[in-house]
Design an enzyme around this catalytic site. Sequence first.
Site, PDB file in Angstrom:
ATOM      1  N   GLU A  90       0.852  -1.276  -0.107  1.00  0.00           N
ATOM      2  CA  GLU A  90      -0.031   0.075  -0.020  1.00  0.00           C
ATOM      3  C   GLU A  90       0.774   1.108  -0.193  1.00  0.00           C
ATOM      4  O   GLU A  90       0.419   2.435   0.474  1.00  0.00           O
ATOM      5  CB  GLU A  90      -0.856   0.103   1.257  1.00  0.00           C
ATOM      6  CG  GLU A  90      -2.047  -1.015   1.109  1.00  0.00           C
ATOM      7  CD  GLU A  90      -3.239  -0.862   2.167  1.00  0.00           C
ATOM      8  OE1 GLU A  90      -4.119  -0.270   1.739  1.00  0.00           O
ATOM      9  OE2 GLU A  90      -2.746  -1.214   3.350  1.00  0.00           O
ATOM     10  N   HIS A 109      -0.428   5.033   8.281  1.00  0.00           N
ATOM     11  CA  HIS A 109      -1.694   4.079   7.927  1.00  0.00           C
ATOM     12  C   HIS A 109      -1.724   2.845   8.950  1.00  0.00           C
ATOM     13  O   HIS A 109      -0.860   2.351   9.085  1.00  0.00           O
ATOM     14  CB  HIS A 109      -1.324   3.642   6.178  1.00  0.00           C
ATOM     15  CG  HIS A 109      -2.485   2.669   5.932  1.00  0.00           C
ATOM     16  ND1 HIS A 109      -3.922   3.002   5.880  1.00  0.00           N
ATOM     17  CD2 HIS A 109      -2.431   1.189   5.733  1.00  0.00           C
ATOM     18  CE1 HIS A 109      -4.419   1.747   5.688  1.00  0.00           C
ATOM     19  NE2 HIS A 109      -3.568   0.766   5.450  1.00  0.00           N
ATOM     20  N   HIS A 111      -4.636  -0.184  10.652  1.00  0.00           N
ATOM     21  CA  HIS A 111      -5.909  -0.823  10.746  1.00  0.00           C
ATOM     22  C   HIS A 111      -6.444  -0.871  12.070  1.00  0.00           C
ATOM     23  O   HIS A 111      -7.003  -1.715  12.634  1.00  0.00           O
ATOM     24  CB  HIS A 111      -5.736  -2.252  10.426  1.00  0.00           C
ATOM     25  CG  HIS A 111      -5.082  -2.538   8.911  1.00  0.00           C
ATOM     26  ND1 HIS A 111      -4.285  -3.486   8.588  1.00  0.00           N
ATOM     27  CD2 HIS A 111      -5.051  -1.492   7.736  1.00  0.00           C
ATOM     28  CE1 HIS A 111      -3.795  -3.338   7.418  1.00  0.00           C
ATOM     29  NE2 HIS A 111      -4.231  -1.967   6.972  1.00  0.00           N
ATOM     30  N   HIS A 181     -11.583  -1.271   6.421  1.00  0.00           N
ATOM     31  CA  HIS A 181      -9.909  -1.287   6.133  1.00  0.00           C
ATOM     32  C   HIS A 181      -9.428  -0.939   7.283  1.00  0.00           C
ATOM     33  O   HIS A 181      -8.628  -1.388   8.064  1.00  0.00           O
ATOM     34  CB  HIS A 181      -9.782  -0.713   4.798  1.00  0.00           C
ATOM     35  CG  HIS A 181      -8.215  -0.898   4.513  1.00  0.00           C
ATOM     36  ND1 HIS A 181      -7.543  -0.303   3.229  1.00  0.00           N
ATOM     37  CD2 HIS A 181      -7.168  -1.179   5.247  1.00  0.00           C
ATOM     38  CE1 HIS A 181      -6.480  -0.671   3.123  1.00  0.00           C
ATOM     39  NE2 HIS A 181      -5.917  -0.865   4.681  1.00  0.00           N
TER      40      HIS A 181
HETATM   41 MN    MN Z   1      -4.120  -1.445   5.078  1.00  0.00          MN
END
Ligand code: MN
Length: 252
Positions: A90, A109, A111, A181
């Site tokens: 990603e 980033h 989760h 996500h």
């Molecule tokens: Mn991710």
Amino acid sequence: MNAKSGDKEDYSVPTPDPADIQNLVFANRILYKYGVVDGFGHVSLRHPQSPDHFLLSRNLAPDRVTADDIFIHNSSGEIVDATSATPYLERFLHSEIYKARPDVLAIVHSHANTVIPFGVVKQQPLRPLWHMAGFLEKDVPIFDIRDHAGDGTDLLITDTNLGAALASDMGDASVVLMRGHGATVVGKDIPEVCFRAVYTQLNADIQLKALALGDITYLTELEASAAAENIGGQVNRAWNLWCKEVDPGFEE
Ligand code: MN
């Protein structure tokens, strides 16, 4: 493997300052310690000497990242200084947000599980309810990959088009939730983005608890911006503590 070692253009990228690399390593450890990332998730820094590049670990669990694992990525999201390093799937969310947001110098980033409910329940936006999270918008934007790529994706930001769509839906916000996500948080430097990532996760946790009690009195927009300005100026107090926690030999 898409590494571009040997690309003429890339020989001109300056070597990053070891202190910046060290900050990024600390950020990986701190975000793991505070439960923002687990085996997954990543944090990057726009290259301080080359704004079209950014620094990001190779594909590795954040708590295992060392200085040797940090590589220079270009504006297409590809590693430029190694041929054998496997990049994160990603990485394109980083490259496209840096492209769209000149004000952004660091990105997390994750989760983080407490924010997930707010990405899947439209009627219940994530909102700032304490002074530590004034940087959250009144309504934090939600990116739904189905709006851009239809049904059947793996939910991940695996190319530049999806990265650009995420950056576009994020607009000028500090945080964007990603339906089903996770979340992506931006800041002006590593301490600020870590602070925001930690307190986004905590605000979500507290909001879930408060919702179980009854109607919430959120911060007003004026309170949120006043609190964000005040606390935003004291981020280094937390940052220096966190660095000491992950490295007892750390000195300010
Ligand atoms: Mn991710």
